[in-house]
Design a protein around this motif. Structure first.
Motif, PDB file in Angstrom:
ATOM      1  N   SER C 370       0.830  -1.211   0.000  1.00  0.00           N
ATOM      2  CA  SER C 370       0.000   0.000   0.000  1.00  0.00           C
ATOM      3  C   SER C 370       0.859   1.252   0.000  1.00  0.00           C
ATOM      4  O   SER C 370       0.447   2.304  -0.469  1.00  0.00           O
ATOM      5  CB  SER C 370      -0.901   0.023   1.234  1.00  0.00           C
ATOM      6  N   LEU C 371       2.048   1.131   0.606  1.00  0.00           N
ATOM      7  CA  LEU C 371       2.914   2.310   0.711  1.00  0.00           C
ATOM      8  C   LEU C 371       4.034   2.308  -0.320  1.00  0.00           C
ATOM      9  O   LEU C 371       4.971   3.112  -0.213  1.00  0.00           O
ATOM     10  CB  LEU C 371       3.487   2.407   2.117  1.00  0.00           C
ATOM     11  N   ALA C 372       3.923   1.383  -1.290  1.00  0.00           N
ATOM     12  CA  ALA C 372       4.966   1.327  -2.306  1.00  0.00           C
ATOM     13  C   ALA C 372       5.071   2.687  -2.983  1.00  0.00           C
ATOM     14  O   ALA C 372       4.066   3.294  -3.344  1.00  0.00           O
ATOM     15  CB  ALA C 372       4.632   0.251  -3.328  1.00  0.00           C
ATOM     16  N   GLY C 373       6.282   3.165  -3.086  1.00  0.00           N
ATOM     17  CA  GLY C 373       6.483   4.472  -3.709  1.00  0.00           C
ATOM     18  C   GLY C 373       6.297   5.630  -2.741  1.00  0.00           C
ATOM     19  O   GLY C 373       6.439   6.788  -3.092  1.00  0.00           O
ATOM     20  N   HIS C 374       5.935   5.326  -1.488  1.00  0.00           N
ATOM     21  CA  HIS C 374       5.744   6.378  -0.475  1.00  0.00           C
ATOM     22  C   HIS C 374       6.655   6.116   0.724  1.00  0.00           C
ATOM     23  O   HIS C 374       6.216   6.166   1.868  1.00  0.00           O
ATOM     24  CB  HIS C 374       4.293   6.422   0.008  1.00  0.00           C
ATOM     25  N   GLY C 375       7.885   5.786   0.438  1.00  0.00           N
ATOM     26  CA  GLY C 375       8.810   5.420   1.515  1.00  0.00           C
ATOM     27  C   GLY C 375       8.880   6.448   2.625  1.00  0.00           C
ATOM     28  O   GLY C 375       9.011   6.112   3.799  1.00  0.00           O
ATOM     29  N   ALA C 448     -12.713   1.376   7.792  1.00  0.00           N
ATOM     30  CA  ALA C 448     -11.806   1.639   6.673  1.00  0.00           C
ATOM     31  C   ALA C 448     -12.616   2.001   5.435  1.00  0.00           C
ATOM     32  O   ALA C 448     -12.283   2.949   4.719  1.00  0.00           O
ATOM     33  CB  ALA C 448     -10.921   0.429   6.408  1.00  0.00           C
ATOM     34  N   ALA C 449     -13.689   1.267   5.227  1.00  0.00           N
ATOM     35  CA  ALA C 449     -14.533   1.530   4.065  1.00  0.00           C
ATOM     36  C   ALA C 449     -15.153   2.914   4.172  1.00  0.00           C
ATOM     37  O   ALA C 449     -15.177   3.689   3.217  1.00  0.00           O
ATOM     38  CB  ALA C 449     -15.620   0.465   3.959  1.00  0.00           C
ATOM     39  N   TYR C 450     -15.632   3.238   5.374  1.00  0.00           N
ATOM     40  CA  TYR C 450     -16.266   4.542   5.586  1.00  0.00           C
ATOM     41  C   TYR C 450     -15.268   5.664   5.320  1.00  0.00           C
ATOM     42  O   TYR C 450     -15.562   6.647   4.643  1.00  0.00           O
ATOM     43  CB  TYR C 450     -16.802   4.625   7.016  1.00  0.00           C
ATOM     44  N   LEU C 494      -6.764  -2.737   5.026  1.00  0.00           N
ATOM     45  CA  LEU C 494      -5.579  -1.990   5.450  1.00  0.00           C
ATOM     46  C   LEU C 494      -5.218  -0.971   4.374  1.00  0.00           C
ATOM     47  O   LEU C 494      -4.905   0.183   4.655  1.00  0.00           O
ATOM     48  CB  LEU C 494      -4.422  -2.964   5.701  1.00  0.00           C
ATOM     49  N   LYS C 495      -5.294  -1.431   3.134  1.00  0.00           N
ATOM     50  CA  LYS C 495      -4.962  -0.543   2.013  1.00  0.00           C
ATOM     51  C   LYS C 495      -5.933   0.644   1.955  1.00  0.00           C
ATOM     52  O   LYS C 495      -5.535   1.781   1.733  1.00  0.00           O
ATOM     53  CB  LYS C 495      -4.987  -1.310   0.695  1.00  0.00           C
ATOM     54  N   LYS C 496      -7.206   0.365   2.201  1.00  0.00           N
ATOM     55  CA  LYS C 496      -8.206   1.443   2.188  1.00  0.00           C
ATOM     56  C   LYS C 496      -7.856   2.514   3.225  1.00  0.00           C
ATOM     57  O   LYS C 496      -7.920   3.709   2.961  1.00  0.00           O
ATOM     58  CB  LYS C 496      -9.594   0.890   2.523  1.00  0.00           C
ATOM     59  N   PHE C 500      -6.749   6.330   2.481  1.00  0.00           N
ATOM     60  CA  PHE C 500      -7.388   7.484   3.126  1.00  0.00           C
ATOM     61  C   PHE C 500      -6.326   8.379   3.764  1.00  0.00           C
ATOM     62  O   PHE C 500      -6.310   9.591   3.592  1.00  0.00           O
ATOM     63  CB  PHE C 500      -8.392   7.002   4.178  1.00  0.00           C
ATOM     64  N   GLY C 501      -5.423   7.755   4.500  1.00  0.00           N
ATOM     65  CA  GLY C 501      -4.374   8.511   5.190  1.00  0.00           C
ATOM     66  C   GLY C 501      -3.483   9.275   4.232  1.00  0.00           C
ATOM     67  O   GLY C 501      -3.024  10.384   4.531  1.00  0.00           O
ATOM     68  N   LEU C 502      -3.255   8.679   3.069  1.00  0.00           N
ATOM     69  CA  LEU C 502      -2.366   9.338   2.107  1.00  0.00           C
ATOM     70  C   LEU C 502      -2.938  10.656   1.589  1.00  0.00           C
ATOM     71  O   LEU C 502      -2.203  11.482   1.061  1.00  0.00           O
ATOM     72  CB  LEU C 502      -2.078   8.386   0.934  1.00  0.00           C
ATOM     73  N   THR C 503      -4.238  10.848   1.790  1.00  0.00           N
ATOM     74  CA  THR C 503      -4.828  12.122   1.371  1.00  0.00           C
ATOM     75  C   THR C 503      -4.552  13.233   2.378  1.00  0.00           C
ATOM     76  O   THR C 503      -4.788  14.399   2.096  1.00  0.00           O
ATOM     77  CB  THR C 503      -6.359  12.006   1.207  1.00  0.00           C
ATOM     78  N   ILE C 504      -4.076  12.855   3.547  1.00  0.00           N
ATOM     79  CA  ILE C 504      -3.799  13.862   4.586  1.00  0.00           C
ATOM     80  C   ILE C 504      -2.345  14.317   4.427  1.00  0.00           C
ATOM     81  O   ILE C 504      -1.434  13.497   4.443  1.00  0.00           O
ATOM     82  CB  ILE C 504      -4.051  13.272   5.988  1.00  0.00           C
ATOM     83  N   PRO C 505      -2.128  15.621   4.294  1.00  0.00           N
ATOM     84  CA  PRO C 505      -0.763  16.099   4.039  1.00  0.00           C
ATOM     85  C   PRO C 505       0.195  15.687   5.152  1.00  0.00           C
ATOM     86  O   PRO C 505      -0.093  15.893   6.343  1.00  0.00           O
ATOM     87  CB  PRO C 505      -0.921  17.626   4.009  1.00  0.00           C
ATOM     88  N   GLY C 506       1.289  15.093   4.771  1.00  0.00           N
ATOM     89  CA  GLY C 506       2.336  14.753   5.732  1.00  0.00           C
ATOM     90  C   GLY C 506       2.022  13.577   6.630  1.00  0.00           C
ATOM     91  O   GLY C 506       2.760  13.313   7.576  1.00  0.00           O
ATOM     92  N   ALA C 507       0.924  12.864   6.377  1.00  0.00           N
ATOM     93  CA  ALA C 507       0.578  11.733   7.239  1.00  0.00           C
ATOM     94  C   ALA C 507       1.636  10.641   7.118  1.00  0.00           C
ATOM     95  O   ALA C 507       2.210  10.417   6.065  1.00  0.00           O
ATOM     96  CB  ALA C 507      -0.791  11.183   6.855  1.00  0.00           C
ATOM     97  N   LYS C 508       1.897   9.995   8.255  1.00  0.00           N
ATOM     98  CA  LYS C 508       2.835   8.873   8.267  1.00  0.00           C
ATOM     99  C   LYS C 508       2.148   7.673   8.893  1.00  0.00           C
ATOM    100  O   LYS C 508       1.206   7.832   9.679  1.00  0.00           O
ATOM    101  CB  LYS C 508       4.072   9.230   9.093  1.00  0.00           C
ATOM    102  N   PHE C 509       2.675   6.504   8.587  1.00  0.00           N
ATOM    103  CA  PHE C 509       1.986   5.275   8.991  1.00  0.00           C
ATOM    104  C   PHE C 509       2.916   4.311   9.724  1.00  0.00           C
ATOM    105  O   PHE C 509       4.106   4.246   9.441  1.00  0.00           O
ATOM    106  CB  PHE C 509       1.450   4.553   7.756  1.00  0.00           C
ATOM    107  N   ALA C 510       2.306   3.549  10.592  1.00  0.00           N
ATOM    108  CA  ALA C 510       3.020   2.400  11.158  1.00  0.00           C
ATOM    109  C   ALA C 510       2.002   1.309  11.430  1.00  0.00           C
ATOM    110  O   ALA C 510       0.845   1.591  11.782  1.00  0.00           O
ATOM    111  CB  ALA C 510       3.744   2.789  12.434  1.00  0.00           C
TER     112      ALA C 510
END
Lengths: 442, 169, 796
Positions: C370-375, C448-450, C494-496, C500-510
């Motif tokens: 899901s985060l491929a290309g978003h290291g 996640a769907a919501y 998880l991908k959903k 969603f998170g990727l639309t938030i500027p500067g969001a990071k994931f773990a």
């Protein structure tokens, strides 16, 4: 019931309604009660400045012991504050030798209420608290009734005296802790916590009760406010000495013929207070020493009492005016025993927060108790002095100083008596027997 | 109706507590008075009282105990019906406070923080109670008795024994 | 904030406005002593040790409460100050017992150090010291009251730091005492106890020996131990723990775990497991000799040579007769990266099978894809301490990743970070949350769907849809949001959430998982369909080229057992895992399979093995591990036990017995480095690539096949995302790595094999059962709970 005393030299301001049944609201009103607050309100937009300026002009200094100018204290409160502002009346009277607020609450509780309202109007507060020490339950009842009567008359609550201003008062009881007399510890206690002092700064005028700007004054200070507004600041100031405006209540206790609470002008002679006002030393004995302003003040010897009772003159004499509790010791008193009793009190009341006070009072007490019991050596006197000197100015709050100062006074001024005592020449008539060394302070 | 079900306090006190927590800007400000009033009713601050007060304030028991143990008037063990508190601090001491304490000990046959076998009296040596100018003084529960002599003490104690003493609460 | 300049001891120093004097001095190398001050906790000014002289102030001031001001002139060491500190120490020593020779803190005691410095040796007091008996507050926390100097660090640590509030202060003056939350009179044994998380942070914070650890007390002296910093084996946070090690007749024994220098990824924090649960290493059931099942069915101790010969011979025979596809390999979550990598390489290149799996505690494949290309969007554990806003979906960090929870609480307390929590359970962190969204049971997928835009999913996510909508709006309005995801979310869902998170500027994931190297196991390719670095099996990649392993996808964990059940699995090689217990496998399933298990104990899986090889644990080996966040850290060998081998060494030896080409399995030795691999054949060419890479990176070849760094070199060379900074690793620091997976379209087609460990604060998978201290704490917890029930019943 505490007996009222009186002496021609008294100037009765805060005590003028004593003994006249002013605890009753009708009587209080008859004796100019709630006029000062109305006079303040009549100043309109200038009310706050007018009150503060009048208080400044009066030269009134805090009657709790520190002697901070009241008008100035009130002026420190920010005019605009996001958080509510509070007025807090310190009626946690606990300094040994002091019982003046006791008499005010008993004879003139409405003056405290009116004073609280005035302070509230001055700083823009809508809520005042009157905190009484837990032991003063019967006085709390009296104050509670007075507050209820004031509400019933519409003096408290919404739109007081048509001013458009709301003001409420909550009465609060303590539960036995000298330390709560310290202003920030009192706020902790009122917030339902252990009565441990707070770090300063910030000072209460900026961050106080519930984090809001707070004026906290001694009950006697507050009770003076209505009188000052009515008589004018300058007129009040003139009663006292320079930078020590007005009068104050002195509780004279111990070995005098007529112990009691007297209202004397600031700067009044200590000698006269003892020998004339209080009728001299009990049973014709000789004076040995005076603890002039509550037990935390360094002792004065019999030949040091030609001093005026105000903050500055007492300071010059190496002691303090303190809370106005003058404790008189006659020639029969053993200073060793007296010093032990004083430190025992502070050891019992130390909140335990900081090391120098918690451990220092404990070790001085232990050492003096051993000396008193005959197990001392001359080194112990040095040790006591060393301990006290190392507490001075190093503790979190003034309680450490309050314990160290009198201790230093005793061992410095009466060192020979300590040394003689240790060598077996015990001066004075014991007041405490060894079996008695188990109670409160022991 | 109390906001706490199964309250251990009397309906009057429970109602008073219900009210007390509402008057302050912060609930917890009611803590110290509540502890004292609970003690007035029960005779001491019991574990059950600690728990109920904790619930009423919305803090944990430990915090209540931290506060409770700080204040010298609060106790966690029962005392006599009449708690005789003799001041021996300086002003009282100079005017015979220890003699008064001694007299109470002999008369009541108990020592510091002890209670008579019948539970009527307990005795305590206390620090300054703010009656310095009328020394020596003592409090029985909340009632002040000053200008004491051993004879006067006898009269005062007898009044309580006879159930005629004041019992301020 | 703007900088402020002040003069301390004649030296001009500069620090940001708002800094406390004590911290400004520390940054400038001027140490001001303090007992009560603890960075990040509320200020006390109680010990009066930090007093300094500030020009124009009448009294000595406490450096811990003074905020620096422009032009301030400060003296920190004058005779006056030294005397004040000395006097304070003299007061403390009046009652503090001088039992330093037997005190656990002796040698590591701040009171001792200060007394040494200020020379308060003289005693004025004739009175005896106040003696009190020590109290056992829990199996791990002991209290020695006379040693307590009342600095209140423990009280604040427990309340402010841990949000537990199990310790208080009672009485006053010289009777003041630290008190636990279960008073003696309410305890069945009439002794006071703590009802808490047993983290031991109070012990850590104690400047003296008033609070001591149940595992360590009276065991040894600090100077008689070697102190080895390594990484805790128990959860996915991967905290640094310093193990105190002492030599014994059969190796070196770990006697203590603690956060000695607080220099690790976990800063100040260490939980009960990192602190106490090292004792499995010393458990009496530990296997220290290889065991081989005899004809009579019994496991019998044999020599290493016999055991390894047997394993090598059998595996080669089965591979050659029934094919690599008939062999399964299962790795563990507590292996090092090097071991995990070696194990899958061994499986793929020596056993010729892709039947490789591990107990998955989170879906890292879907996460990486899901985060491929978003290291740059992957978060480090450090981010939990700094992020201005944090969203936690699922999981319960307080229990599952205590350091994460600690950081989040600290972040909220000190930086006013905003915490948003969506969970089906009322997890404890909600007490710090700005918003807590109570999800319906299993409502994560709907959430996640919501969040992905499916309004219709709202009702399946939660009963409170209004709260859901405002929750989403609040989260969407954040920037630089840190999104922590529990193992509940997998695959497409998880991908959903990530989309969603990727639309938030500067969001990071773990993505939070359960054991020290759960993430590493996935990163290193202990998976049937993924080579290391989430490189799909069968896809063209440098790794695939070098491996020349099978192209077909392997069997996953459950398929392997299904295969065994059908009699098709000829051999199963298990390294540091207990699948039989975890997946409730019927022992009969494996009756026709040759099972080799590398283990510390006779676990449910080891008990079924034909050969059990006694393994070292994580504390007995060196290597690297990757935590849930992708933070790589070095593991150092602390303990040692005669008779056991590391999993790395055993794999190498087994491969050798099988007859594998050792140089191609573990690139050691010089190789052929001069010709750039242009003229050589296939085999040498592989070695050459490594040699060329070493040369290019200025590194020396490793000299031994048992040197795990040889594999680390290869990991760095071949695994996407593992661009390791050697100095950072070797100096004991952490570094953040990001997966660099190739996006796969059909994420949802993968089978969901995630089984959360469901560990509590007092369990840790199979390993936890062999930690006496964890067992004691579980028992303690059960007793406490039953007492509580009794008390409540009595009160009703």
């Amino acid at each position: 019931m505490p007996t009222l005393v009186s002496h021609p030299d008294e100037v009765k301001i805060v005590s003028r309604r004593f003994g006249q049944g002013a605890a009753d609201i009708e009587k209080y009103i008859e004796l100019d009660g709630y006029k000062a607050v109305q006079l303040a309100i009549s100043q309109g937009a200038e009310m706050s400045n007018w009150i503060i300026n009048t208080m400044k002009a009066s030269g009134l200094r805090g009657r709790g012991g520190a002697g901070f100018p009241t008008g100035m204290k009130w002026s420190f409160v920010p005019k605009v504050s996001e958080k509510p502002k509070y007025v807090l009346v310190n009626g946690d009277e606990s300094e040994p030798g002091t019982c003046k607020d006791h008499v005010i609450f008993l004879h003139d509780p409405h003056s405290v209420i009116e004073g609280t309202m005035i302070a509230g109007l001055a700083i823009g507060s809508k809520l005042g608290f009157i905190y009484l020490r837990g032991e003063y339950r019967y006085l709390l009842k009296q104050v509670e009734k007075a507050v209820a009567d004031a509400y019933a008359k519409g003096f408290l609550g919404k739109n007081i005296f048509g001013s458009g201003i709301d003001f409420d008062i909550i009465t609060q009881t303590g539960a036995g802790a000298y330390e709560v007399g310290e202003e920030s510890a009192l706020m902790e206690s009122l917030e339902g916590k252990r009565g441990v002092p707070r770090i300063k700064p910030p000072f209460p005028a900026v961050v106080g009760l519930y984090g809001g700007p707070t004026v906290i004054n001694n009950a006697e200070t507050i009770a003076n406010a209505p009188h000052i507004l009515l008589m004018g600041g300058e007129a009040y100031a003139k009663l006292g000495t320079e930078r020590n405006g007005g009068t104050r209540l002195f509780g004279i206790s111990g070995h005098v013929e007529r112990p009691g609470v007297y209202e004397l002008p600031m700067g009044y002679s200590l000698r006269k207070a003892i020998y004339e006002v209080a009728g001299g030393i009990k049973d014709g004995k000789k004076l040995k020493a005076v603890v002039p302003g509550g037990s935390s003040c360094p002792v004065l010897t019999a030949d040091e009492i030609d001093v005026g009772l105000d903050f500055d003159q007492m300071g010059k004499a190496g002691t303090m005016l303190g809370s106005g509790g003058i404790v008189v010791l006659d020639e029969t008193v053993s200073i060793v025993e007296f010093a032990m009793r004083v430190i025992s009190f502070y050891q019992h009341e130390s909140c335990g927060w900081c090391i120098p006070c918690r451990e220092g009072t404990d070790w001085i007490k232990k050492t003096l108790t051993r000396v008193y019991n005959g197990g001392g050596s001359k080194k112990d006197v040095d040790n006591v002095q060393y301990l006290a000197e190392n507490m001075m100015g190093r503790t979190f709050c003034p309680l450490g100083d309050a314990a160290a100062m009198p201790t230093l006074g005793f061992v410095k001024k009466f060192r020979k008596e300590f040394e003689d005592y240790i060598e077996g020449h015990k001066a004075g008539t014991p007041l405490i027997t060894v079996e008695q060394l188990v109670g409160a302070g022991h | 109706m109390s906001t706490v079900t199964n309250t251990i306090f009397s309906p009057e006190l429970a109602a008073r507590f219900d009210h007390l927590v509402t008057i302050y800007p912060v609930k917890r400000s009611a803590l110290v008075p509540m502890l004292l009033y609970a003690q007035d009713e029960i005779g001491y601050v019991s574990d059950a009282a600690v728990s109920e007060i904790a619930v009423r304030i919305g803090i944990n028991d430990l915090e209540v105990r931290n506060v409770l143990s700080y204040y010298s008037m609060l106790r966690t063990k029962p005392a006599g019906k009449y708690n005789v508190q003799v001041c021996t601090n300086i002003s009282c001491m100079l005017r015979g406070g220890y003699g008064i304490l001694d007299h109470c000990k002999k008369t009541l046959g108990i020592g510091h923080k002890e209670t008579t076998a019948d539970g009527t009296f307990s005795l305590e040596e206390v620090e300054c109670i703010g009656a310095c100018c009328w020394a020596p003084a003592m409090q029985v529960n909340y009632d002040f008795h000053d200008g004491l002599t051993p004879e006067k003490v006898d009269v005062v104690l007898q009044q309580y024994r006879d159930g005629q003493g004041k019992d301020v609460k | 904030m703007a900088d402020v300049t002040l003069i301390v001891d004649g030296k001009q120093i500069t620090a940001p406005a708002g800094t406390l004097l004590i911290e400004a001095c520390k940054s400038a190398g001027i140490e001001i002593p303090a007992f009560c001050y603890y960075p990040g906790l509320s200020l006390q000014a109680a010990c009066r040790m930090c007093v300094v002289r500030i020009e124009k102030q009448p009294k000595l001031a406490t450096a811990c409460t003074t905020t620096i001001a422009e032009g301030m002139v400060v003296q920190t060491e004058t005779p006056e100050i030294a005397q004040a500190r000395k006097a304070t120490l003299q007061l403390l020593l009046g009652n503090h017992p001088l039992d330093c020779p037997v005190c656990d803190a002796g040698g590591e005691c701040e009171l001792q150090d200060m007394t040494f410095k200020y020379g308060a040796a003289e005693s004025f007091y004739a009175e005896p010291k106040n003696h009190r008996e020590e109290q056992k507050w829990s199996p791990v926390v002991y209290f020695d009251r006379p040693r307590c100097i009342l600095c209140y660090r423990c009280v604040r640590m427990c309340g402010e730091g841990m949000d537990v509030f199990a310790l208080g202060i009672q009485n006053r003056g010289s009777s003041a005492v630290i008190a636990p939350n279960v008073p003696a009179q309410l305890s069945p044994d009439d002794l006071a106890h703590v009802d808490c998380e047993q983290c031991g942070m109070c012990i850590d914070a104690c400047p003296v020996g008033a609070l001591t650890s149940g595992t360590y007390r009276y065991k040894t002296r600090p100077w008689e131990m070697n102190h080895v910093a390594t990484v805790c084996t128990h959860c996915g946070d991967g905290c640094k723990t310093t193990l105190g090690v002492r030599s014994t007749s059969d190796g070196s024994e770990i006697v203590r775990g603690d956060n000695r220098d607080k220099s690790g990824i976990n800063n100040d924090f260490l939980c009960n497991k990192g602190r106490y649960a090292f004792d499995f290493a010393n458990h009496e059931d530990r296997i220290t000799q290889p065991l081989v099942r005899q004809a009579n069915g019994e496991l019998k101790p044999v020599s290493w040579e016999i055991a390894l010969d047997h394993v090598g011979k059998k595996l080669r025979e089965l591979r050659d007769t029934r094919g690599g596809k008939s062999i399964g390999v299962i790795g563990g979550n507590r292996l090092t990266n090097e071991e995990a990598y070696l194990l899958q390489k061994f499986a793929r290149t020596v056993l010729h099978t892709n039947n490789i799996d591990h107990h998955r505690t989170a879906d890292y494949v879907a996460f990486a894809q899901s985060l491929a290309g978003h290291g740059e969007r992957t978060a480090s554990l450090h981010d939990t301490l700094k992020a201005p806003a944090v969203l936690i979906v699922g999981g319960d960090p307080t229990v599952q990743s205590p350091a994460t929870a600690w950081n989040l609480r600290t972040n909220v307390r000190l930086n006013r970070a905003k915490l948003y929590i969506a969970n089906a359970a009322e997890i404890k962190l909600r007490r710090q949350a700005k918003a807590f969204l109570q999800l319906a049971p299993f409502g994560y997928n709907a959430l996640a769907a919501y969040l992905a835009g499916d309004e219709a999913a709202a009702l399946s996510a939660t009963s409170d849809t209004a709260a859901l909508s405002s929750f989403r709006d609040a989260v969407k309005a954040e920037e630089n949001l840190l999104i922590l995801i529990g193992s509940e979310l997998r695959g497409a869902e998880l991908k959903k959430l990530i989309d969603f998170g990727l639309t938030i500027p500067g969001a990071k994931f773990a993505l939070l998982s359960d054991y020290v190297n759960s993430r590493g196991a996935a990163d290193m390719g202990l998976l049937p369909d993924m080579l290391p670095g989430y490189t799909p099996v069968g896809a063209t990649s440098p790794m695939a080229t070098e491996y020349a392993g099978p192209n077909a996808l392997g069997l996953d964990m459950l398929e392997m057992f299904d295969s065994a059940d059908r009699g098709n699995l000829s051999a199963l090689y298990v390294v540091g895992a207990n699948p039989v217990a975890r997946y409730s496998i019927d022992p009969a399933t494996l009756k026709n399979t040759f099972v080799v298990v590398q283990e510390m104990f006779l676990t449910e899986t080891a008990a079924l093995a034909d050969v059990v090889l006694p393994a070292a644990n994580l504390y007995e080996k060196a290597g690297s591990v990757t935590n849930s966040y992708g933070d790589l850290q070095q593991v150092s060998k602390a303990g040692d036990r005669a008779g056991v081998r590391t999993d790395f060494e055993m794999i190498v030896r087994v491969a050798d017995k099988i007859g594998a080409n050792m140089q191609s399995l573990v690139p050691f030795g010089k190789g052929l480095r001069a010709d750039m691999g242009q003229t050589r054949g296939v085999q040498s060419g592989e070695a050459d690539r490594h040699a060329v890479w070493l040369t290019a990176n200025n590194m020396e070849p490793r000299l031994s096949p048992f040197d795990s760094f040889a594999i680390l070199d290869e990991i760095q060379r071949l695994v996407p995302g593992y661009n390791i900074l050697r100095l950072q690793l070797l100096s004991g620091n952490d570094q953040h790595l990001s997966p660099a997976a190739t996006p796969l379209v059909q994420i949802s087609n993968r089978r969901d094999l995630v089984v959360p460990a469901n560990d509590t604060l007092f369990t840790s998978g199979t390993l936890g059962r062999y930690s006496t201290m964890l067992c004691d704490l579980q028992q303690n917890e059960i007793l406490r709970a039953s007492n509580l029930t009794q008390i409540q019943t009595a009160a009703d």
